[in-house]
Every structure is written in structure tokens, then in C-alpha cells.
Design a protein around this motif. Structure first.
Motif, short mmCIF file in Angstrom:
data_model
loop_
_atom_site.label_atom_id
_atom_site.label_comp_id
_atom_site.label_asym_id
_atom_site.label_seq_id
_atom_site.Cartn_x
_atom_site.Cartn_y
_atom_site.Cartn_z
N UNK A 93 28.13 49.76 12.76
CA UNK A 93 28.77 49.80 11.45
C UNK A 93 27.86 50.52 10.46
N UNK A 94 28.48 51.41 9.68
CA UNK A 94 27.77 52.23 8.71
C UNK A 94 28.45 52.10 7.35
N UNK A 95 27.67 52.31 6.28
CA UNK A 95 28.28 52.42 4.96
C UNK A 95 28.07 53.84 4.44
N UNK A 96 28.91 54.22 3.51
CA UNK A 96 28.82 55.54 2.89
C UNK A 96 29.75 55.53 1.68
N UNK A 97 29.61 56.50 0.83
CA UNK A 97 30.61 56.71 -0.20
C UNK A 97 31.87 57.24 0.49
N UNK A 98 33.02 56.98 -0.12
CA UNK A 98 34.31 57.29 0.54
C UNK A 98 35.20 58.12 -0.38
N UNK A 99 35.86 59.10 0.21
CA UNK A 99 36.99 59.77 -0.45
C UNK A 99 38.22 58.97 -0.02
N UNK A 100 38.75 58.18 -0.93
CA UNK A 100 39.81 57.25 -0.54
C UNK A 100 41.09 58.00 -0.13
N UNK A 101 41.26 59.23 -0.56
CA UNK A 101 42.46 59.98 -0.22
C UNK A 101 42.42 60.45 1.23
N UNK A 102 41.25 60.76 1.74
CA UNK A 102 41.11 61.24 3.11
C UNK A 102 40.53 60.18 4.03
N UNK A 103 39.97 59.11 3.45
CA UNK A 103 39.28 58.06 4.20
C UNK A 103 38.09 58.64 4.96
N UNK A 104 37.52 59.69 4.40
CA UNK A 104 36.32 60.29 5.00
C UNK A 104 35.11 60.02 4.12
N UNK A 105 33.95 60.13 4.73
CA UNK A 105 32.71 59.88 3.99
C UNK A 105 32.44 61.00 3.00
N UNK A 106 31.74 60.64 1.93
CA UNK A 106 31.38 61.61 0.90
C UNK A 106 30.07 62.30 1.22
N UNK A 107 29.08 61.51 1.66
CA UNK A 107 27.75 62.05 1.95
C UNK A 107 27.67 62.45 3.42
N UNK A 108 26.96 63.55 3.67
CA UNK A 108 26.79 64.01 5.05
C UNK A 108 25.77 63.16 5.79
N UNK A 109 24.80 62.62 5.07
CA UNK A 109 23.77 61.83 5.73
C UNK A 109 24.24 60.39 5.89
N UNK A 110 23.77 59.76 6.96
CA UNK A 110 24.12 58.38 7.27
C UNK A 110 22.86 57.55 7.47
N UNK A 111 23.00 56.26 7.28
CA UNK A 111 21.91 55.35 7.60
C UNK A 111 21.84 55.14 9.11
N UNK A 112 21.01 54.19 9.51
CA UNK A 112 20.84 53.93 10.93
C UNK A 112 21.96 53.07 11.49
N UNK A 113 22.72 52.45 10.61
CA UNK A 113 23.81 51.58 11.06
C UNK A 113 23.30 50.24 11.53
N UNK A 114 24.22 49.32 11.75
CA UNK A 114 23.89 48.00 12.27
C UNK A 114 24.88 47.66 13.38
N UNK A 115 24.33 47.24 14.53
CA UNK A 115 25.15 47.00 15.71
C UNK A 115 25.84 45.64 15.62
N UNK A 116 27.14 45.65 15.85
CA UNK A 116 27.92 44.41 15.96
C UNK A 116 28.48 44.36 17.37
N UNK A 117 28.18 43.29 18.08
CA UNK A 117 28.68 43.11 19.44
C UNK A 117 29.42 41.78 19.51
N UNK A 118 30.67 41.83 19.92
CA UNK A 118 31.51 40.65 20.01
C UNK A 118 31.83 40.39 21.48
N UNK A 119 31.38 39.25 21.98
CA UNK A 119 31.62 38.92 23.38
C UNK A 119 32.90 38.11 23.51
N UNK A 120 33.55 38.30 24.65
CA UNK A 120 34.83 37.59 24.87
C UNK A 120 34.62 36.24 25.54
#
Length: 120
Positions: A93-120
Motif C-alpha cells: 500500500x502506497x500513498x500519494x496525491x491524487x487527481x480525483x478525475x483520473x484516479x491517478x497519482x499526482x507525484x511521480x515519486x513514491x514512498x517505499x510502501x507498506x506490505x499488507x498480507x491477509x491470510x485465509x
């Protein structure tokens, strides 16, 4: 220089909950619509949720009713409360600024993200 630092991920059983945080710096946080994206292994990054400057929120259909996005402009921090987690929510999972009309990120650079793992 914009910096986005995500945290709060982990391993959780299906039906469980997690709260993600994103600390932002190098930008006027309150001036941007901010959002969460996720990328599962082998898949493209996808939009998850957005909290606009006005705090109006939008969600992908797949998470609506289970996830809640919020922001604290005083702390330059974005949050994602995730409940009733499913194995298909497993992703980085990553965060970024958002263009709500396109649902695309605003900034080209991204953070390292954080892993979410859901076991069944």
C-alpha cells in the motif's frame, strides 16, 4: 522534495483490521487531494481511496464499506483504517496525491510502501 513514508502494514487473518499511516513532507499537504493506492504481486498499482482537501472521501468499489480514509492536516498525515480484511486485499500500500478525475497519482515519486498480507 516530496517524501511520503507509509507504515502500519503487517500480517493479519481474514476478517481482521489494520490502520495504515502516511507521513508527508516537502509539500503543502493541506493543498492536495491525498489518496491510497495498492499493488498486488504481478498486478498494476490501483486506486484504493481518496480524501480530498475538503475531506470528502472516495473509495474503490472493492473496499467501500470496509475501509475508511482520513487525514490530519495539522500533522501532514494520511490514514487508512482497514476492517473486514480479505485475502484479496494483500498488496503493498502506497500513498500519494491524487487527481480525483483520473484516479491517478499526482507525484511521480513514491514512498517505499507498506506490505499488507491477509491470510485465509
Amino acid at each position: 522534495q516530496v517524501q511520503l513514508v507509509e507504515s502500519g502494514g503487517g500480517l493479519v487473518q481474514a476478517g481482521g483490521s489494520l490502520r495504515l499511516s502516511c507521513a508527508a513532507s516537502g509539500l503543502t499537504f493541506s493543498a492536495y487531494d491525498m489518496g491510497w493506492f495498492r499493488q498486488a504481486l504481478g498486478q498494476e498499482r490501483e486506486f484504493v481511496a481518496c480524501a480530498r482537501r475538503s475531506s470528502i472521501t472516495y473509495y474503490a468499489d472493492s473496499v467501500k464499506g470496509r475501509f475508511t480514509i482520513s487525514r490530519d492536516n495539522a500533522k501532514d498525515t494520511l490514514y487508512l483504517e482497514m476492517n473486514s480484511l480479505k485475502p484479496e486485499d494483500t498488496a503493498v500500500y502506497y500513498c500519494n496525491a491524487v487527481d480525483i478525475h483520473t484516479k491517478r497519482s499526482t507525484f511521480h515519486s513514491w514512498g517505499q510502501g507498506t506490505q499488507v498480507t491477509v491470510s485465509s
